[in-house]
Design an enzyme around this catalytic site. Sequence first.
Site, short mmCIF file in Angstrom:
data_model
loop_
_atom_site.label_atom_id
_atom_site.label_comp_id
_atom_site.label_asym_id
_atom_site.label_seq_id
_atom_site.Cartn_x
_atom_site.Cartn_y
_atom_site.Cartn_z
N SER A 1 -9.89 26.79 16.32
CA SER A 1 -8.46 26.74 16.04
C SER A 1 -7.71 27.30 17.23
CB SER A 1 -8.13 27.56 14.79
OG SER A 1 -6.73 27.70 14.70
N HIS B 1 -8.94 22.17 16.38
CA HIS B 1 -8.09 22.28 15.20
C HIS B 1 -6.73 22.81 15.65
CE1 HIS B 1 -7.41 22.92 10.86
NE2 HIS B 1 -6.79 24.03 11.20
N ASP C 1 -3.02 23.98 14.51
CA ASP C 1 -2.26 24.49 13.37
C ASP C 1 -0.77 24.37 13.59
OD1 ASP C 1 -4.23 25.42 11.50
OD2 ASP C 1 -4.73 27.01 12.92
N MET D 1 2.94 25.04 12.02
CA MET D 1 3.64 25.85 11.01
C MET D 1 5.15 25.71 11.17
SD MET D 1 1.40 29.31 11.35
CE MET D 1 -0.39 29.26 11.34
N HIS E 1 -3.45 20.15 11.54
CA HIS E 1 -3.26 20.72 10.20
C HIS E 1 -1.79 21.06 10.03
CE1 HIS E 1 -4.19 24.53 7.54
NE2 HIS E 1 -3.50 23.60 6.88
N MET F 1 0.96 22.64 8.21
CA MET F 1 1.39 23.63 7.20
C MET F 1 2.91 23.60 7.18
SD MET F 1 -1.30 26.60 8.23
CE MET F 1 -1.58 25.87 9.84
N MET G 1 -8.68 25.82 2.26
CA MET G 1 -8.27 27.04 2.96
C MET G 1 -9.03 28.23 2.38
SD MET G 1 -6.22 26.05 5.25
CE MET G 1 -5.92 27.72 5.88
N ASP H 1 -11.32 26.53 6.44
CA ASP H 1 -10.43 27.08 7.48
C ASP H 1 -9.94 28.46 7.07
OD1 ASP H 1 -8.49 27.49 9.42
OD2 ASP H 1 -7.17 25.87 8.74
C1 DX5 Z 1 -4.34 29.74 9.14
C2 DX5 Z 1 -4.78 28.59 10.01
C3 DX5 Z 1 -6.18 28.73 10.52
C4 DX5 Z 1 -6.37 29.89 11.44
C5 DX5 Z 1 -7.81 30.30 11.40
O1 DX5 Z 1 -3.04 29.54 8.76
O2 DX5 Z 1 -4.71 27.38 9.29
O3 DX5 Z 1 -6.62 27.52 11.15
O4 DX5 Z 1 -6.01 29.58 12.77
O5 DX5 Z 1 -7.96 31.47 12.15
P1 DX5 Z 1 -9.18 32.45 11.95
O6 DX5 Z 1 -10.42 31.65 12.22
O7 DX5 Z 1 -8.91 33.51 12.95
O8 DX5 Z 1 -9.15 32.94 10.52
ZN ZN Z 2 -5.69 25.43 10.09
#
Ligand code: DX5
Ligand code: ZN
Length: 227
Positions: free
Chosen positions: A17, A42, A44, A46, A76, A78, A150, A185
């Site tokens: 990630s 991956h 992320d 947000m 991903h 979010m 998740m 994840d």
């Molecule tokens: C959380 C993200 C994850 C995060 C995982 O909101 O969707 O992908 O980056 O990070 P680690 O592996 O550090 O928990």
């Molecule tokens: Zn993620």
Amino acid sequence: MNDLLTTKPAGPMIAPSILAADFAHLADDAAASLEAGADLLHVDIMDGHFVPNLSMGPALCGSLHKALPEAYLDVHLMVSDPGAYFKPFAEAGADLLSFHIEVCDSEQHARDLCGVIEDLGVKTGIVINPPTDVERVLPVVDAFDLVLVMSVNPGFGGQAFIPDVLEKGRRIKPLLQDHQRLEIDGGIGPETAHLAIDAGFDVLVAGSAIYGKPRDQWKEIVRILRG
Ligand code: DX5
Ligand code: ZN
């Protein structure tokens, strides 16, 4: 088309990630993690609304794709309104776009959004948060290329793994066909990866467990995460 995520893997795939990478050296970190043996990246996204944090947008995704055109980008979303972002991320080089079941008000809504992604020529994923009942996602998993469970409440990297979600994996896995992947994840590292693999997950996202460590350890960490 031989798509990385829709070809049944011989073993679990590792998806670093990039949220945990050094954003000022993102392409270098991303390339080094792939050279260390990781399979895909991956990404992320947000929106500060669906989750209480901001991360990155299509421009950064596009720059990463330009720097590393061969890297598979698992994006991903979010975000509260994922449909507004499918096209920008598809144009930015996303190979797979996943969105949350929590933003869907019906099964049909989830299927309709899935269809919009497919029409863009991109693979599809549906995501479920730790507090959400697995029954909410089960009726639609047939439509997607990937189901993402998740194992932390989304919004931040580096949180503690929530073991209760493994049961969701055990419920979802028997419903999936060979071309469909089951991803986990959050909080995945050397101590938790084997629990996820035992529960049937075949794509493991790991942020801080990789990018939070010195680069010369990444190859060994990726090897350990594979179980
Ligand atoms: C959380 C993200 C994850 C995060 C995982 O909101 O969707 O992908 O980056 O990070 P680690 O592996 O550090 O928990
Ligand atoms: Zn993620």
